[in-house]
Scaffold this motif. Structure first.
Motif, PDB file in Angstrom:
ATOM      1  N   GLU A  41      -8.654  29.003  63.911  1.00  9.44           N
ATOM      2  CA  GLU A  41      -8.585  30.510  63.498  1.00  9.44           C
ATOM      3  C   GLU A  41      -8.207  30.801  62.123  1.00  9.44           C
ATOM      4  N   THR A  42      -8.950  31.560  61.067  1.00  9.67           N
ATOM      5  CA  THR A  42      -8.508  31.720  59.902  1.00  9.67           C
ATOM      6  C   THR A  42      -7.143  32.343  59.576  1.00  9.67           C
ATOM      7  N   CYS A  43      -6.713  33.143  60.764  1.00 10.55           N
ATOM      8  CA  CYS A  43      -5.368  33.713  60.711  1.00 10.55           C
ATOM      9  C   CYS A  43      -4.099  32.743  60.120  1.00 10.55           C
ATOM     10  N   ALA A  44      -4.358  31.590  60.809  1.00 10.60           N
ATOM     11  CA  ALA A  44      -3.414  30.472  60.220  1.00 10.60           C
ATOM     12  C   ALA A  44      -3.150  30.387  58.973  1.00 10.60           C
ATOM     13  N   PHE A  45      -4.244  30.438  58.000  1.00  2.87           N
ATOM     14  CA  PHE A  45      -4.215  30.163  56.819  1.00  2.87           C
ATOM     15  C   PHE A  45      -3.457  30.997  55.946  1.00  2.87           C
ATOM     16  N   GLU A  46      -3.315  32.336  56.387  1.00  2.00           N
ATOM     17  CA  GLU A  46      -2.492  33.212  55.499  1.00  2.00           C
ATOM     18  C   GLU A  46      -1.015  32.842  55.766  1.00  2.00           C
ATOM     19  N   VAL A  47      -0.507  32.223  57.096  1.00  2.36           N
ATOM     20  CA  VAL A  47       0.740  31.707  57.380  1.00  2.36           C
ATOM     21  C   VAL A  47       1.307  30.968  56.462  1.00  2.36           C
ATOM     22  N   VAL A  48       0.493  29.728  56.108  1.00  2.57           N
ATOM     23  CA  VAL A  48       0.907  28.721  55.356  1.00  2.57           C
ATOM     24  C   VAL A  48       0.495  28.882  53.783  1.00  2.57           C
ATOM     25  N   GLY A  49      -0.055  30.166  53.578  1.00  2.91           N
ATOM     26  CA  GLY A  49      -0.586  30.417  51.925  1.00  2.91           C
ATOM     27  C   GLY A  49      -1.714  29.766  51.636  1.00  2.91           C
ATOM     28  N   ALA A  50      -2.621  29.508  52.492  1.00  4.81           N
ATOM     29  CA  ALA A  50      -3.937  28.831  52.001  1.00  4.81           C
ATOM     30  C   ALA A  50      -5.007  29.785  52.053  1.00  4.81           C
ATOM     31  N   LYS A  51      -6.015  29.480  51.141  1.00  2.00           N
ATOM     32  CA  LYS A  51      -7.173  30.525  51.072  1.00  2.00           C
ATOM     33  C   LYS A  51      -8.432  29.685  51.848  1.00  2.00           C
ATOM     34  N   PHE A  52      -8.973  30.736  52.633  1.00  3.15           N
ATOM     35  CA  PHE A  52     -10.119  30.257  53.351  1.00  3.15           C
ATOM     36  C   PHE A  52     -11.181  29.707  52.483  1.00  3.15           C
ATOM     37  N   VAL A  53     -11.767  28.434  52.698  1.00  7.22           N
ATOM     38  CA  VAL A  53     -12.885  28.015  52.132  1.00  7.22           C
ATOM     39  C   VAL A  53     -14.196  28.177  52.583  1.00  7.22           C
ATOM     40  N   ARG A  54     -14.178  27.612  53.885  1.00  7.83           N
ATOM     41  CA  ARG A  54     -15.805  27.915  54.727  1.00  7.83           C
ATOM     42  C   ARG A  54     -15.268  27.462  56.205  1.00  7.83           C
ATOM     43  N   ASP A  55     -16.431  27.895  56.997  1.00  9.55           N
ATOM     44  CA  ASP A  55     -16.393  27.489  58.057  1.00  9.55           C
ATOM     45  C   ASP A  55     -16.897  26.102  58.197  1.00  9.55           C
ATOM     46  N   LEU A  56     -16.519  25.126  59.259  1.00  8.48           N
ATOM     47  CA  LEU A  56     -17.592  24.008  59.377  1.00  8.48           C
ATOM     48  C   LEU A  56     -18.794  24.266  59.975  1.00  8.48           C
ATOM     49  N   GLU A  57     -19.884  23.598  59.687  1.00  8.70           N
ATOM     50  CA  GLU A  57     -20.974  23.806  60.442  1.00  8.70           C
ATOM     51  C   GLU A  57     -21.150  23.094  61.789  1.00  8.70           C
TER      52      GLU A  57
END
Length: 341
Positions: free
Chosen positions: A72-88
């Motif tokens: 889930e992308t919501c986890a990225f905000e918790v660790v301060g990461a920036k969303f790059v893309r979804d795996l295909e």
């Protein structure tokens, strides 16, 4: 030697020969079903998504350049990461010495993400395959009102996964949204408890009705799904014991009639109450004044609200029995349809 089917992949990799990437890809091609694997070895991380795209997995990047992965992308905000893309679907990614390499381990891909990821599993602030979960749930609530309107005094949602749909139903109907049910935050999801007794105990501990809000009111109760029916029955009773005059149940998913073989703990058809009872019979069983489910077309429309951007399709097997994989021969399939398996 364990109860985890993930162990099978480890055995398959160990039996292969050659470079690690080839061993993993060969092993993945022997699997048929839903998965999102992270494989950590001494000097590299491998991440793979099943060829059907049934389970989501996304890639993010920390300020220091390190790659992170999450379902889930919501986890990225918790660790301060920036969303790059979804795996295909069918993609494998290797991270080694800070470098990222991507490839498809198979060309036999179908993009069919599980509809329940949007309906129930994921957090509202997550984006799955570029689609926001809260938006889809809110739209499903609006669609649910269009398909099954009812005259009532207030709309309430069963916390937490049904709140967005309840807000949508309220906006579309003009009926006020209220917090008629309060959730104990320290109790897990009752749907995935292993025994019926634990599920019923979990419902009693998990929810309480607000009498001052629902007393003498005609209530529309929005929930995300009905699996075994016990939770819905208990919540309807809670509301009526709190003084609700009427309880009209609206479900923001189609009726679940078929077992899921892609990682969800509802493996037998006997557990699924909508397979045994009609909507009218189920309404009587849960002691509601009325009951309606959103249609398959309605949930697809809610999730794919922007057809130009979102071209993936949905796995709706638990609603219609049309499985992505070939699970049975024709004889066994007939036995399932007749309720013998």
């Amino acid at each position: 030697s364990s109860t985890s089917d993930t162990e099978i992949l480890g055995h398959l990799i160990m039996r292969e020969e050659g470079r690690m990437i080839d061993r993993i890809c060969n092993s993945l091609n022997r699997l048929d079903g839903a998965f999102a694997f992270l494989i950590l070895i001494e000097n590299a991380l491998y991440v793979a998504r099943d060829k059907y795209g049934l389970r989501p997995i996304s890639m993010g990047q920390l300020p220091n350049g390190a790659y992170v992965f999450s379902s889930e992308t919501c986890a990225f905000e918790v660790v301060g990461a920036k969303f790059v893309r979804d795996l295909e679907p069918g993609e494998i990614v290797r991270v080694k010495n800070g470098n990222l390499k991507s490839m498809l381990y198979t060309n036999d891909v179908v993009d069919k993400i599980c509809a329940m990821e949007y309906i129930y599993f994921s957090r509202p602030d997550s984006n799955l395959d570029g689609i926001n979960v809260h938006t889809t749930r809110k739209l499903s609530g609006k669609q649910l009102f269009n398909e099954a309107p009812v005259d009532a005094d207030l709309v309430i949602g069963v916390p937490d996964s049904s709140i967005s749909a309840a807000i949508g139903y309220s906006e579309a109907s003009g009926i006020p949204y209220e917090m008629g049910l309060i959730k104990n935050k320290y109790v897990g999801r009752t749907f995935i408890q292993p025994t019926q007794e634990m599920r019923e105990q979990g419902v009693r501990m998990k929810l309480s009705a607000v009498s001052s809000i629902v007393k003498n009111k005609r209530v529309v109760m929005i929930d995300d799904s009905i699996v075994r029916g016990t939770t819905s029955k208990r919540i309807v009773r809670l509301l009526k014991e709190a003084g609700a005059k009427e309880v009209h149940v609206r479900i923001a998913s189609p009726a679940i009639k078929w077992p899921c073989f892609y990682g969800v703990d509802m493996s037998t058809i006997d557990e699924l109450i909508s397979n045994k009872l009609s909507t009218e019979e189920l309404c009587e069983y849960i002691e509601a004044d009325s009951l309606a489910f959103i249609s398959e077309e309605g949930i697809d429309k809610s999730i794919h609200y922007n057809k130009e951007e979102h071209k993936c399709s949905l796995c709706l097997a638990c609603f219609n029995g049309e499985y992505v994989t070939n699970l049975y021969d024709s004889f066994e399939t007939e036995k399932i349809k007749k309720g013998k398996i």
